[in-house]
Scaffold this motif. Structure first.
Motif, PDB file in Angstrom:
ATOM      1  N   UNK A 114       0.809  -1.211   0.000  1.00  0.00           N
ATOM      2  CA  UNK A 114       0.000   0.000   0.000  1.00  0.00           C
ATOM      3  C   UNK A 114       0.848   1.268   0.000  1.00  0.00           C
ATOM      4  N   UNK A 115       2.174   1.101  -0.047  1.00  0.00           N
ATOM      5  CA  UNK A 115       3.048   2.270  -0.073  1.00  0.00           C
ATOM      6  C   UNK A 115       3.298   2.815   1.313  1.00  0.00           C
ATOM      7  N   UNK A 116       4.134   3.835   1.362  1.00  0.00           N
ATOM      8  CA  UNK A 116       4.477   4.456   2.624  1.00  0.00           C
ATOM      9  C   UNK A 116       3.456   5.521   2.991  1.00  0.00           C
ATOM     10  N   UNK A 117       3.526   5.958   4.243  1.00  0.00           N
ATOM     11  CA  UNK A 117       2.727   7.081   4.706  1.00  0.00           C
ATOM     12  C   UNK A 117       3.638   8.295   4.743  1.00  0.00           C
ATOM     13  N   UNK A 118       3.323   9.292   3.955  1.00  0.00           N
ATOM     14  CA  UNK A 118       4.180  10.477   3.852  1.00  0.00           C
ATOM     15  C   UNK A 118       3.504  11.643   4.557  1.00  0.00           C
ATOM     16  N   UNK A 119       4.206  12.249   5.487  1.00  0.00           N
ATOM     17  CA  UNK A 119       3.656  13.326   6.305  1.00  0.00           C
ATOM     18  C   UNK A 119       4.555  14.549   6.207  1.00  0.00           C
ATOM     19  N   UNK A 120       3.941  15.700   6.003  1.00  0.00           N
ATOM     20  CA  UNK A 120       4.672  16.958   5.969  1.00  0.00           C
ATOM     21  C   UNK A 120       4.776  17.502   7.391  1.00  0.00           C
ATOM     22  N   UNK A 121       5.995  17.770   7.821  1.00  0.00           N
ATOM     23  CA  UNK A 121       6.246  18.321   9.150  1.00  0.00           C
ATOM     24  C   UNK A 121       6.756  19.754   8.979  1.00  0.00           C
ATOM     25  N   UNK A 122       6.015  20.715   9.539  1.00  0.00           N
ATOM     26  CA  UNK A 122       6.391  22.121   9.403  1.00  0.00           C
ATOM     27  C   UNK A 122       6.635  22.720  10.781  1.00  0.00           C
ATOM     28  N   UNK A 123       7.838  23.229  10.973  1.00  0.00           N
ATOM     29  CA  UNK A 123       8.168  23.870  12.234  1.00  0.00           C
ATOM     30  C   UNK A 123       7.821  25.343  12.216  1.00  0.00           C
ATOM     31  N   UNK A 124       7.491  25.879  13.375  1.00  0.00           N
ATOM     32  CA  UNK A 124       7.202  27.300  13.521  1.00  0.00           C
ATOM     33  C   UNK A 124       7.555  27.680  14.956  1.00  0.00           C
ATOM     34  N   UNK A 125       7.701  28.941  15.201  1.00  0.00           N
ATOM     35  CA  UNK A 125       7.972  29.394  16.565  1.00  0.00           C
ATOM     36  C   UNK A 125       6.675  29.369  17.381  1.00  0.00           C
ATOM     37  N   UNK A 127       6.503  25.415  17.739  1.00  0.00           N
ATOM     38  CA  UNK A 127       5.781  24.153  17.728  1.00  0.00           C
ATOM     39  C   UNK A 127       5.921  23.458  16.387  1.00  0.00           C
ATOM     40  N   UNK A 128       5.170  22.370  16.236  1.00  0.00           N
ATOM     41  CA  UNK A 128       5.222  21.564  15.012  1.00  0.00           C
ATOM     42  C   UNK A 128       3.813  21.326  14.498  1.00  0.00           C
ATOM     43  N   UNK A 129       3.670  21.422  13.178  1.00  0.00           N
ATOM     44  CA  UNK A 129       2.399  21.121  12.534  1.00  0.00           C
ATOM     45  C   UNK A 129       2.601  19.967  11.565  1.00  0.00           C
ATOM     46  N   UNK A 130       1.648  19.032  11.571  1.00  0.00           N
ATOM     47  CA  UNK A 130       1.743  17.826  10.755  1.00  0.00           C
ATOM     48  C   UNK A 130       0.588  17.791   9.762  1.00  0.00           C
ATOM     49  N   UNK A 131       0.923  17.543   8.500  1.00  0.00           N
ATOM     50  CA  UNK A 131      -0.104  17.440   7.461  1.00  0.00           C
ATOM     51  C   UNK A 131      -0.065  16.042   6.862  1.00  0.00           C
ATOM     52  N   UNK A 132      -1.215  15.363   6.916  1.00  0.00           N
ATOM     53  CA  UNK A 132      -1.332  13.996   6.418  1.00  0.00           C
ATOM     54  C   UNK A 132      -1.676  14.001   4.928  1.00  0.00           C
ATOM     55  N   UNK A 133      -1.548  12.861   4.255  1.00  0.00           N
ATOM     56  CA  UNK A 133      -1.844  12.801   2.819  1.00  0.00           C
ATOM     57  C   UNK A 133      -3.254  13.238   2.445  1.00  0.00           C
ATOM     58  N   UNK A 134      -4.222  13.075   3.353  1.00  0.00           N
ATOM     59  CA  UNK A 134      -5.597  13.461   3.033  1.00  0.00           C
ATOM     60  C   UNK A 134      -5.885  14.930   3.319  1.00  0.00           C
ATOM     61  N   UNK A 135      -4.847  15.691   3.691  1.00  0.00           N
ATOM     62  CA  UNK A 135      -5.025  17.111   3.966  1.00  0.00           C
ATOM     63  C   UNK A 135      -5.279  17.430   5.423  1.00  0.00           C
ATOM     64  N   UNK A 136      -5.507  16.444   6.245  1.00  0.00           N
ATOM     65  CA  UNK A 136      -5.733  16.664   7.674  1.00  0.00           C
ATOM     66  C   UNK A 136      -4.463  17.205   8.322  1.00  0.00           C
ATOM     67  N   UNK A 137      -4.613  18.232   9.132  1.00  0.00           N
ATOM     68  CA  UNK A 137      -3.467  18.812   9.832  1.00  0.00           C
ATOM     69  C   UNK A 137      -3.745  18.869  11.320  1.00  0.00           C
ATOM     70  N   UNK A 138      -2.689  18.742  12.097  1.00  0.00           N
ATOM     71  CA  UNK A 138      -2.802  18.912  13.533  1.00  0.00           C
ATOM     72  C   UNK A 138      -1.436  19.281  14.084  1.00  0.00           C
ATOM     73  N   UNK A 139      -1.455  19.788  15.314  1.00  0.00           N
ATOM     74  CA  UNK A 139      -0.220  20.238  15.947  1.00  0.00           C
ATOM     75  C   UNK A 139       0.041  19.421  17.200  1.00  0.00           C
ATOM     76  N   UNK A 140       1.262  19.548  17.670  1.00  0.00           N
ATOM     77  CA  UNK A 140       1.701  18.942  18.923  1.00  0.00           C
ATOM     78  C   UNK A 140       1.849  17.425  18.847  1.00  0.00           C
TER      79      UNK A 140
END
Length: 252
Positions: A114-125, A127-140
């Motif tokens: 089924x392939x890998x799970x690729x997640x975008x990790x974005x740092x900011x002052x 904290x960290x924000x995570x974006x999943x392949x389906x567009x869902x985002x969350x922090x911490x």
């Protein structure tokens, strides 16, 4: 490939933490063994060739400062070349072993069906924000399944950060305008050992401002079936996006 033969047997993937722990143990064990042999041999020679106050034997070949072995079969030449040969074998073996095992860390295991799970990790002052392949985002908190290779694309929206977890032995620079890649995987056995939910602390390893020390997060690993149920419920949903607001009481 060496890494495939040693580290990837069927679907049994090894986490980076396990790989680095193995490298540490191998070098520690060999270093202790060789160090013990060398020190013991040195002490034996100190005792054997100690000055007991008597006259030296006629056949005693005393070392001379600056003398090099001639390589013509003398006892000192044999010992030197024997020790050099054994050292070369040990060093070359360690280099080949470490290179092969580190290839696995660099490239990671092959993707599953089924392939890998690729997640975008974005740092900011700060904290960290995570974006999943389906567009869902969350922090911490980054929630991922066990027994899956998780690919992370790490970047920053403001200043330099460094995303990492000491427990998972991962670390990637988060640089504005650039993306660095990394991966990690946690086995279901480890999840079960932690009571059905494994947690790992995320930290920033790059001094990034007054809130740097509070820039922490968490990676939560759960069984794959539980994760799929959770992930299916995130469709079209965003969780606590941060738009320049305060995090942990520290203004952005």
């Amino acid at each position: 490939m060496i890494d495939s033969l040693i580290l990837q047997q069927g679907s049994d993937w090894r986490a980076q933490a396990e790989v680095f722990d193995e490298i540490f143990f191998v070098f520690l064990a060999l270093g202790t063994l060789i160090g013990t042999i060398v020190v013991a041999y040195m002490l034996w020679n100190v005792y054997k060739y100690r000055d007991d106050g008597g006259e030296p034997k006629e056949d005693f070949d005393a070392p001379v400062v600056g003398e090099l072995p001639t390589g013509q079969g003398g006892p000192k030449a044999k010992k030197l070349f024997l020790s050099f040969g054994l050292s070369a074998i040990v060093v070359i073996s360690l280099v080949v072993y470490a290179y092969g095992i580190l290839l696995y860390v660099e490239e990671g295991p092959d993707a599953g069906e089924e392939g890998d799970i690729e997640i975008l990790v974005e740092g900011y002052q700060f904290g960290w924000e995570y974006e999943y392949p389906n567009g869902h985002t969350q922090t911490e908190e980054l929630i991922v399944p066990a027994d899956q290779r998780i690919d992370i694309q790490v970047t920053s929206r403001d200043v330099w950060h460094s995303f990492g977890s000491s427990e998972l032995r991962i670390k990637s620079d988060a640089i504005p305008g650039e993306t660095s890649t990394n991966w990690f995987s946690v086995s279901s056995e480890e999840v079960e050992a932690q009571g059905g939910e494994a947690t790992y602390t995320v930290e920033c390893f790059e001094l990034c401002g007054q809130g740097h020390s509070a820039m922490k997060g968490q990676i939560t690993v759960i069984p794959e079936d539980e994760w799929e149920e959770w992930y299916a419920g995130t469709e079209g949903e965003n969780a606590s996006r941060i738009d320049g607001t305060a995090v942990g009481g520290v203004p952005a």
